[in-house]
Design an enzyme around this catalytic site. Structure first.
Site, PDB file in Angstrom:
ATOM      1  N   ARG A 105     -10.073   3.197  -1.710  1.00  0.00           N
ATOM      2  CA  ARG A 105      -8.806   2.964  -1.053  1.00  0.00           C
ATOM      3  C   ARG A 105      -8.329   3.505   0.380  1.00  0.00           C
ATOM      4  O   ARG A 105      -8.806   4.709   0.325  1.00  0.00           O
ATOM      5  CB  ARG A 105      -7.260   3.389  -1.991  1.00  0.00           C
ATOM      6  CG  ARG A 105      -7.736   2.606  -3.421  1.00  0.00           C
ATOM      7  CD  ARG A 105      -7.613   1.082  -3.164  1.00  0.00           C
ATOM      8  NE  ARG A 105      -6.354   0.384  -2.652  1.00  0.00           N
ATOM      9  CZ  ARG A 105      -6.415  -0.836  -2.221  1.00  0.00           C
ATOM     10  NH1 ARG A 105      -7.441  -1.613  -2.516  1.00  0.00           N
ATOM     11  NH2 ARG A 105      -5.252  -1.466  -2.061  1.00  0.00           N
ATOM     12  N   ILE A 106      -7.753   2.903   1.140  1.00  0.00           N
ATOM     13  CA  ILE A 106      -7.458   3.486   2.255  1.00  0.00           C
ATOM     14  C   ILE A 106      -6.005   4.074   2.238  1.00  0.00           C
ATOM     15  O   ILE A 106      -5.152   3.439   1.565  1.00  0.00           O
ATOM     16  CB  ILE A 106      -7.358   2.667   3.622  1.00  0.00           C
ATOM     17  CG1 ILE A 106      -8.802   2.335   3.931  1.00  0.00           C
ATOM     18  CG2 ILE A 106      -6.909   3.277   4.830  1.00  0.00           C
ATOM     19  CD1 ILE A 106      -9.002   0.809   4.656  1.00  0.00           C
ATOM     20  N   GLY A 115      -7.555   7.466   9.763  1.00  0.00           N
ATOM     21  CA  GLY A 115      -8.445   6.197   9.820  1.00  0.00           C
ATOM     22  C   GLY A 115      -9.475   6.071   9.024  1.00  0.00           C
ATOM     23  O   GLY A 115      -9.230   6.906   8.092  1.00  0.00           O
ATOM     24  N   ARG A 156       0.752  -1.183  -0.185  1.00  0.00           N
ATOM     25  CA  ARG A 156       0.155   0.048   0.106  1.00  0.00           C
ATOM     26  C   ARG A 156       1.046   1.282  -0.019  1.00  0.00           C
ATOM     27  O   ARG A 156       0.592   2.176  -0.727  1.00  0.00           O
ATOM     28  CB  ARG A 156      -0.916   0.034   1.258  1.00  0.00           C
ATOM     29  CG  ARG A 156      -1.915   0.796   1.167  1.00  0.00           C
ATOM     30  CD  ARG A 156      -2.837   1.227   2.390  1.00  0.00           C
ATOM     31  NE  ARG A 156      -2.110   2.096   3.380  1.00  0.00           N
ATOM     32  CZ  ARG A 156      -2.633   2.467   4.713  1.00  0.00           C
ATOM     33  NH1 ARG A 156      -3.634   1.848   4.974  1.00  0.00           N
ATOM     34  NH2 ARG A 156      -1.751   3.162   5.129  1.00  0.00           N
ATOM     35  N   ASP A 215      -8.469  11.722   8.135  1.00  0.00           N
ATOM     36  CA  ASP A 215      -7.352  11.512   8.988  1.00  0.00           C
ATOM     37  C   ASP A 215      -6.799  10.167   8.583  1.00  0.00           C
ATOM     38  O   ASP A 215      -6.965   9.610   7.690  1.00  0.00           O
ATOM     39  CB  ASP A 215      -7.692  11.768  10.231  1.00  0.00           C
ATOM     40  CG  ASP A 215      -8.774  10.890  10.872  1.00  0.00           C
ATOM     41  OD1 ASP A 215      -9.030   9.757  10.238  1.00  0.00           O
ATOM     42  OD2 ASP A 215      -9.171  10.890  11.957  1.00  0.00           O
ATOM     43  N   HIS A 227     -18.904  10.348   2.649  1.00  0.00           N
ATOM     44  CA  HIS A 227     -19.473   8.829   2.838  1.00  0.00           C
ATOM     45  C   HIS A 227     -20.804   8.978   2.977  1.00  0.00           C
ATOM     46  O   HIS A 227     -21.480   9.987   3.643  1.00  0.00           O
ATOM     47  CB  HIS A 227     -18.818   8.646   4.449  1.00  0.00           C
ATOM     48  CG  HIS A 227     -19.134   7.216   4.970  1.00  0.00           C
ATOM     49  ND1 HIS A 227     -18.402   6.334   4.625  1.00  0.00           N
ATOM     50  CD2 HIS A 227     -20.056   6.978   5.888  1.00  0.00           C
ATOM     51  CE1 HIS A 227     -18.911   5.236   5.109  1.00  0.00           C
ATOM     52  NE2 HIS A 227     -19.727   5.583   6.018  1.00  0.00           N
ATOM     53  N   ASP A 241     -12.742   6.718   8.040  1.00  0.00           N
ATOM     54  CA  ASP A 241     -14.011   7.468   8.003  1.00  0.00           C
ATOM     55  C   ASP A 241     -14.025   8.110   9.530  1.00  0.00           C
ATOM     56  O   ASP A 241     -15.128   8.200   9.941  1.00  0.00           O
ATOM     57  CB  ASP A 241     -15.439   6.744   7.662  1.00  0.00           C
ATOM     58  CG  ASP A 241     -15.433   6.261   6.088  1.00  0.00           C
ATOM     59  OD1 ASP A 241     -14.863   6.812   5.312  1.00  0.00           O
ATOM     60  OD2 ASP A 241     -15.656   5.217   6.276  1.00  0.00           O
ATOM     61  N   ASN A 247     -13.612  13.935   2.067  1.00  0.00           N
ATOM     62  CA  ASN A 247     -14.197  12.716   1.846  1.00  0.00           C
ATOM     63  C   ASN A 247     -15.831  12.670   1.980  1.00  0.00           C
ATOM     64  O   ASN A 247     -16.135  13.262   2.839  1.00  0.00           O
ATOM     65  CB  ASN A 247     -13.882  11.239   2.636  1.00  0.00           C
ATOM     66  CG  ASN A 247     -14.388  10.144   1.946  1.00  0.00           C
ATOM     67  OD1 ASN A 247     -14.411   9.684   0.982  1.00  0.00           O
ATOM     68  ND2 ASN A 247     -14.800   9.284   2.937  1.00  0.00           N
TER      69      ASN A 247
HETATM   70  C1  GRF Z   1     -20.801   7.242  -2.926  1.00  0.00           C
HETATM   71  O1  GRF Z   1     -22.092   6.791  -2.188  1.00  0.00           O
HETATM   72  C2  GRF Z   1     -19.945   7.251  -1.812  1.00  0.00           C
HETATM   73  O2  GRF Z   1     -20.420   8.178  -0.861  1.00  0.00           O
HETATM   74  C3  GRF Z   1     -19.326   6.134  -1.664  1.00  0.00           C
HETATM   75  O3  GRF Z   1     -19.275   5.461  -2.813  1.00  0.00           O
HETATM   76  C4  GRF Z   1     -20.390   6.065  -3.824  1.00  0.00           C
HETATM   77  C5  GRF Z   1     -19.672   6.487  -4.783  1.00  0.00           C
HETATM   78  O4  GRF Z   1     -20.544   6.820  -5.934  1.00  0.00           O
HETATM   79  N1  GRF Z   1     -18.147   6.105  -1.092  1.00  0.00           N
HETATM   80  P1  GRF Z   1     -19.967   7.455  -7.218  1.00  0.00           P
HETATM   81  O5  GRF Z   1     -18.992   6.848  -7.936  1.00  0.00           O
HETATM   82  O6  GRF Z   1     -19.699   8.959  -6.934  1.00  0.00           O
HETATM   83  O7  GRF Z   1     -21.285   7.372  -8.192  1.00  0.00           O
END
Ligand code: GRF
Length: 217
Positions: free
Chosen positions: A91-92, A143, A65, A141, A109, A145, A107
């Site tokens: 990816r992390i 971690g 990684r 950061d 989420h 999310d 990000n």
């Molecule tokens: C979104 O729901 C995002 O929050 C999650 O993966 C999805 C990606 O959707 N991490 P897209 O590729 O932007 O259509």
């Protein structure tokens, strides 16, 4: 602010950013490059169609990684990027990678953090039986999310919902929230005090036909 958008999938959040840019709604943001780790993904097609430079760096080509992080970081820094936007980037990335971008890494989420971290946050929330779901835009950061929360949109769950219908309603809010946060950041309106983040002037998202609650508006 010079951003790179990182994606792995269909790229609908990237598209929301591209559309906001075209509509003059991203403030002083330049999308320098779109980077993907999956060759041929929808996000790559969308970037090419919009005429944005691209980086394709399959993580599978790297044994470790850290090696992937280094190669990706080098490619992004060569494009003079100071902020990253992870838009469905699966990816992390490590702390030393994050430190390379002076204005941070953002990000989106698809769940109300700190609940339901990791993959398929919407599906986890639906299966858990929550009555309100939603999405979060946060600084990244080291971690998974776990970084400071910038903004959240709350989406009520109906009895008639399926996992898919809920996913789509949350996605619609991601498409509103992410560009608004990027704009606010580019305009220098986001302040961090440890874990607490404030957006002066709000996000300008008060009006919506949907029964959603966005904080900050
Ligand atoms: C979104 O729901 C995002 O929050 C999650 O993966 C999805 C990606 O959707 N991490 P897209 O590729 O932007 O259509």
């Amino acid at each position: 602010m010079k951003i790179a958008v990182l994606a792995s999938g269909g790229g609908s959040n990237l598209q929301a950013l591209l559309d906001a840019r075209a509509a003059g709604q991203l403030g002083p943001t330049e999308i320098q490059v779109v980077a993907v780790n999956i060759a041929g993904c929808g996000a790559l097609e969308r970037a090419e169609k919009a005429g944005v430079p691209t980086i394709v760096l399959p993580h599978r080509n790297f044994a470790k990684r850290e090696d992937f992080d280094l190669a990706l970081g080098d490619a992004l820094c060569a494009r003079d990027v100071d902020c990253l936007v992870l838009a469905g980037f699966m990816r992390i990335v490590g702390a030393s990678f994050l430190d390379r971008f002076s204005r941070g890494v953002i990000n989106v989420h698809p769940a109300l953090l700190p609940a339901f971290t990791g993959v398929n946050g919407q599906g986890q929330a639906f299966d858990y039986g929550v009555k309100v779901a939603g999405c979060t835009v946060h600084f990244v950061d080291g971690g998974v999310d776990t970084g400071p929360i910038i903004a959240q949109a709350v989406v009520p769950v109906a009895d008639s919902d399926t996992s898919e219908s809920l996913r789509l309603r949350i996605l619609k809010q991601e498409h509103r929230l992410l560009p608004a946060v990027v704009r606010a950041h580019a305009e220098g309106r986001i302040e961090r005090h440890g874990r607490r983040v404030s957006v002066s002037g709000g996000l300008g998202l008060a009006a919506s036909a949907d029964p959603v609650l966005i904080n900050p508006t």
